[in-house]
Scaffold this motif. Structure first.
Motif, PDB file in Angstrom:
ATOM      1  N   ARG A  12       0.854  -1.191   0.000  1.00  0.00           N
ATOM      2  CA  ARG A  12       0.000   0.000   0.000  1.00  0.00           C
ATOM      3  C   ARG A  12       0.889   1.240   0.000  1.00  0.00           C
ATOM      4  NH1 ARG A  12       0.241  -2.737   4.382  1.00  0.00           N
ATOM      5  NH2 ARG A  12      -1.571  -4.035   3.998  1.00  0.00           N
ATOM      6  N   PRO A  13       0.373   2.380  -0.439  1.00  0.00           N
ATOM      7  CA  PRO A  13       1.188   3.605  -0.511  1.00  0.00           C
ATOM      8  C   PRO A  13       1.793   4.031   0.831  1.00  0.00           C
ATOM      9  CG  PRO A  13      -0.872   3.910  -1.693  1.00  0.00           C
ATOM     10  CD  PRO A  13      -0.969   2.587  -0.992  1.00  0.00           C
ATOM     11  N   GLU A  14       1.092   3.811   1.930  1.00  0.00           N
ATOM     12  CA  GLU A  14       1.617   4.235   3.229  1.00  0.00           C
ATOM     13  C   GLU A  14       2.643   3.263   3.805  1.00  0.00           C
ATOM     14  OE1 GLU A  14      -2.384   2.218   4.169  1.00  0.00           O
ATOM     15  OE2 GLU A  14      -1.549   3.442   2.580  1.00  0.00           O
ATOM     16  N   GLY A  15       2.937   2.195   3.076  1.00  0.00           N
ATOM     17  CA  GLY A  15       3.980   1.260   3.494  1.00  0.00           C
ATOM     18  C   GLY A  15       3.426  -0.011   4.085  1.00  0.00           C
ATOM     19  N   TRP A  16       4.294  -0.699   4.789  1.00  0.00           N
ATOM     20  CA  TRP A  16       3.957  -1.970   5.414  1.00  0.00           C
ATOM     21  C   TRP A  16       3.278  -1.726   6.754  1.00  0.00           C
ATOM     22  CZ3 TRP A  16       4.895  -6.284   2.581  1.00  0.00           C
ATOM     23  CH2 TRP A  16       5.807  -6.167   1.531  1.00  0.00           C
ATOM     24  N   LEU A  17       2.466  -2.683   7.169  1.00  0.00           N
ATOM     25  CA  LEU A  17       1.840  -2.653   8.486  1.00  0.00           C
ATOM     26  C   LEU A  17       2.441  -3.760   9.344  1.00  0.00           C
ATOM     27  CD1 LEU A  17      -1.920  -2.165   7.525  1.00  0.00           C
ATOM     28  CD2 LEU A  17      -0.263  -0.422   8.201  1.00  0.00           C
ATOM     29  N   ALA A  18       2.268  -3.634  10.658  1.00  0.00           N
ATOM     30  CA  ALA A  18       2.847  -4.594  11.596  1.00  0.00           C
ATOM     31  C   ALA A  18       2.455  -6.023  11.259  1.00  0.00           C
ATOM     32  CB  ALA A  18       2.433  -4.244  13.023  1.00  0.00           C
ATOM     33  N   GLU A  19       1.200  -6.249  10.894  1.00  0.00           N
ATOM     34  CA  GLU A  19       0.760  -7.625  10.597  1.00  0.00           C
ATOM     35  C   GLU A  19       1.357  -8.155   9.291  1.00  0.00           C
ATOM     36  OE1 GLU A  19      -2.701  -4.817   9.622  1.00  0.00           O
ATOM     37  OE2 GLU A  19      -1.441  -5.168  11.358  1.00  0.00           O
ATOM     38  N   ASP A  20       1.813  -7.289   8.409  1.00  0.00           N
ATOM     39  CA  ASP A  20       2.428  -7.739   7.153  1.00  0.00           C
ATOM     40  C   ASP A  20       3.737  -8.489   7.404  1.00  0.00           C
ATOM     41  OD1 ASP A  20       0.423  -6.522   5.595  1.00  0.00           O
ATOM     42  OD2 ASP A  20       1.560  -4.639   5.465  1.00  0.00           O
ATOM     43  N   SER A  72      14.818 -12.917  23.079  1.00  0.00           N
ATOM     44  CA  SER A  72      15.570 -12.220  22.034  1.00  0.00           C
ATOM     45  C   SER A  72      15.083 -12.749  20.693  1.00  0.00           C
ATOM     46  CB  SER A  72      17.080 -12.431  22.208  1.00  0.00           C
ATOM     47  OG  SER A  72      17.398 -13.800  22.180  1.00  0.00           O
ATOM     48  N   GLU A  73      15.492 -12.071  19.629  1.00  0.00           N
ATOM     49  CA  GLU A  73      15.114 -12.430  18.264  1.00  0.00           C
ATOM     50  C   GLU A  73      13.600 -12.436  18.067  1.00  0.00           C
ATOM     51  OE1 GLU A  73      17.170 -15.814  16.710  1.00  0.00           O
ATOM     52  OE2 GLU A  73      19.117 -15.026  17.311  1.00  0.00           O
ATOM     53  N   MET A  74      12.922 -11.522  18.764  1.00  0.00           N
ATOM     54  CA  MET A  74      11.479 -11.353  18.632  1.00  0.00           C
ATOM     55  C   MET A  74      11.198  -9.865  18.437  1.00  0.00           C
ATOM     56  SD  MET A  74      10.135 -14.389  19.017  1.00  0.00           S
ATOM     57  CE  MET A  74       8.433 -14.123  19.432  1.00  0.00           C
ATOM     58  N   THR A  75      10.179  -9.565  17.652  1.00  0.00           N
ATOM     59  CA  THR A  75       9.824  -8.166  17.466  1.00  0.00           C
ATOM     60  C   THR A  75       8.833  -7.722  18.537  1.00  0.00           C
ATOM     61  OG1 THR A  75       8.050  -8.705  15.906  1.00  0.00           O
ATOM     62  CG2 THR A  75      10.232  -8.213  14.971  1.00  0.00           C
ATOM     63  N   VAL A  76       8.699  -6.400  18.657  1.00  0.00           N
ATOM     64  CA  VAL A  76       7.749  -5.791  19.583  1.00  0.00           C
ATOM     65  C   VAL A  76       6.846  -4.888  18.758  1.00  0.00           C
ATOM     66  CG1 VAL A  76       7.463  -4.263  21.568  1.00  0.00           C
ATOM     67  CG2 VAL A  76       9.383  -5.876  21.505  1.00  0.00           C
ATOM     68  N   ARG A  77       5.540  -5.112  18.875  1.00  0.00           N
ATOM     69  CA  ARG A  77       4.582  -4.291  18.127  1.00  0.00           C
ATOM     70  C   ARG A  77       4.350  -3.004  18.912  1.00  0.00           C
ATOM     71  NH1 ARG A  77      -0.505  -2.749  16.541  1.00  0.00           N
ATOM     72  NH2 ARG A  77      -1.190  -3.421  14.478  1.00  0.00           N
ATOM     73  N   LEU A  78       4.931  -1.903  18.397  1.00  0.00           N
ATOM     74  CA  LEU A  78       4.789  -0.603  19.046  1.00  0.00           C
ATOM     75  C   LEU A  78       3.511   0.091  18.613  1.00  0.00           C
ATOM     76  CD1 LEU A  78       8.457   0.719  18.692  1.00  0.00           C
ATOM     77  CD2 LEU A  78       7.461  -0.647  20.551  1.00  0.00           C
ATOM     78  N   ASP A  79       3.194  -0.032  17.326  1.00  0.00           N
ATOM     79  CA  ASP A  79       1.970   0.518  16.747  1.00  0.00           C
ATOM     80  C   ASP A  79       1.803  -0.128  15.376  1.00  0.00           C
ATOM     81  OD1 ASP A  79       3.558   1.965  14.808  1.00  0.00           O
ATOM     82  OD2 ASP A  79       3.791   3.597  16.238  1.00  0.00           O
ATOM     83  N   LYS A  80       0.862   0.335  14.579  1.00  0.00           N
ATOM     84  CA  LYS A  80       0.597  -0.373  13.320  1.00  0.00           C
ATOM     85  C   LYS A  80       1.701  -0.242  12.279  1.00  0.00           C
ATOM     86  CE  LYS A  80      -2.414   2.615  10.594  1.00  0.00           C
ATOM     87  NZ  LYS A  80      -3.777   2.736  10.088  1.00  0.00           N
ATOM     88  N   TYR A  81       2.634   0.710  12.437  1.00  0.00           N
ATOM     89  CA  TYR A  81       3.715   0.894  11.469  1.00  0.00           C
ATOM     90  C   TYR A  81       5.103   0.545  12.019  1.00  0.00           C
ATOM     91  CZ  TYR A  81       0.327   3.390   8.619  1.00  0.00           C
ATOM     92  OH  TYR A  81      -0.780   3.719   7.865  1.00  0.00           O
ATOM     93  N   ASN A  82       5.175   0.045  13.246  1.00  0.00           N
ATOM     94  CA  ASN A  82       6.481  -0.202  13.868  1.00  0.00           C
ATOM     95  C   ASN A  82       6.513  -1.525  14.630  1.00  0.00           C
ATOM     96  OD1 ASN A  82       8.219   2.377  13.568  1.00  0.00           O
ATOM     97  ND2 ASN A  82       6.158   3.122  14.047  1.00  0.00           N
ATOM     98  N   ARG A  83       7.434  -2.397  14.198  1.00  0.00           N
ATOM     99  CA  ARG A  83       7.717  -3.656  14.879  1.00  0.00           C
ATOM    100  C   ARG A  83       9.227  -3.887  14.868  1.00  0.00           C
ATOM    101  NH1 ARG A  83       4.358  -8.854  13.017  1.00  0.00           N
ATOM    102  NH2 ARG A  83       6.197  -9.924  13.803  1.00  0.00           N
ATOM    103  N   PRO A  84       9.945  -3.154  15.720  1.00  0.00           N
ATOM    104  CA  PRO A  84      11.401  -3.353  15.787  1.00  0.00           C
ATOM    105  C   PRO A  84      11.728  -4.648  16.529  1.00  0.00           C
ATOM    106  CG  PRO A  84      10.727  -1.775  17.431  1.00  0.00           C
ATOM    107  CD  PRO A  84       9.490  -2.106  16.615  1.00  0.00           C
ATOM    108  N   GLU A  85      12.975  -5.057  16.416  1.00  0.00           N
ATOM    109  CA  GLU A  85      13.462  -6.255  17.097  1.00  0.00           C
ATOM    110  C   GLU A  85      14.590  -5.878  18.049  1.00  0.00           C
ATOM    111  OE1 GLU A  85      16.027 -10.113  15.891  1.00  0.00           O
ATOM    112  OE2 GLU A  85      14.283  -9.750  14.599  1.00  0.00           O
ATOM    113  N   PRO A  86      14.254  -5.580  19.318  1.00  0.00           N
ATOM    114  CA  PRO A  86      15.323  -5.308  20.278  1.00  0.00           C
ATOM    115  C   PRO A  86      16.218  -6.543  20.411  1.00  0.00           C
ATOM    116  CG  PRO A  86      13.169  -4.761  21.202  1.00  0.00           C
ATOM    117  CD  PRO A  86      12.929  -5.509  19.930  1.00  0.00           C
ATOM    118  N   ASP A  87      17.452  -6.341  20.822  1.00  0.00           N
ATOM    119  CA  ASP A  87      18.351  -7.480  20.980  1.00  0.00           C
ATOM    120  C   ASP A  87      17.936  -8.368  22.147  1.00  0.00           C
ATOM    121  OD1 ASP A  87      20.256  -7.168  18.826  1.00  0.00           O
ATOM    122  OD2 ASP A  87      20.813  -5.310  19.833  1.00  0.00           O
ATOM    123  N   VAL A  88      17.451  -7.755  23.223  1.00  0.00           N
ATOM    124  CA  VAL A  88      16.945  -8.500  24.379  1.00  0.00           C
ATOM    125  C   VAL A  88      15.737  -7.735  24.905  1.00  0.00           C
ATOM    126  CG1 VAL A  88      17.447  -9.380  26.711  1.00  0.00           C
ATOM    127  CG2 VAL A  88      19.272  -9.311  24.993  1.00  0.00           C
TER     128      VAL A  88
END
Length: 191
Positions: A12-20, A72-88
């Motif tokens: 989609r034009p606004e980019g990827w979503l967390a569930e993608d 570790s090696e897991m993402t965190v859903r911050l909101d619908k556009y952000n799922r970073p993967e902290p190291d721990v």
């Protein structure tokens, strides 16, 4: 020129979503979502980085209170556009065995171990995002003196400004009471 894989084109034009993020066949292993854009690590992980992550995960697991989950090696859903993967991460909630992410509201500590290719994200982008999402404690692990020593920068969330305030920089023994009593020999994390 070969055609780009389908997972490299935002749906989609606004980019990827967390569930993608869970539906990207053949995407690199450590793929994160930052502001609707995919961020992935193509370079091999360095020995120092993996050793520090392993040691932190082991030490935090040993000291964590009942009910806390260290991962570790897991993402965190911050909101619908952000799922970073902290190291721990340390979470107050466990997740199902086939789950791929934790909810930000359950994370009490996010740790980033800075690598040359992640300096800007680990020092600037991710702490800002974690604070906005309400993650109370953030640690940034850095190497100093040309990789000869390790330092842990400890931060706590200021509720009024929704930013992190520094608690201290620990180079020998890290001893804190929050998010739970923790004591670490910093220099032994890489060995």
């Amino acid at each position: 020129m070969t055609e780009l894989p389908g997972w490299m084109r935002p749906p989609r034009p606004e980019g990827w979503l967390a569930e993608d993020l869970d539906n990207l066949p053949d995407a690199p292993r450590h793929t994160e979502l930052i502001d609707g854009a995919l961020v992935f690590m193509m370079s091999p992980q360095r020995r120092r980085h993996s050793s520090i992550v392993f040691s932190l995960r082991t030490d935090l697991t040993r000291q964590a209170p009942e009910g806390a989950v260290v991962d570790s090696e897991m993402t965190v859903r911050l909101d619908k556009y952000n799922r970073p993967e902290p190291d721990v991460i340390v979470s107050t909630a466990s997740i199902a065995g086939d789950a791929t992410w934790y909810e930000a509201k359950d994370i009490i500590l996010a740790v980033e171990v800075v690598s040359p290719e992640s300096v800007h994200r680990d020092r600037t982008v991710k702490p800002h995002k974690y604070a906005e999402a309400g993650i109370r404690h953030f640690w940034r692990v850095e190497t100093e003196d040309g990789d000869a020593s390790t330092a842990i920068h400890v931060y706590e969330l200021d509720d009024l400004t929704r930013t992190y305030v520094p608690i201290g920089i620990f180079r020998d023994t890290l001893k804190v009471d929050l998010p739970f009593p923790i004591e670490l020999d910093v220099q032994s994390l890489y060995g």
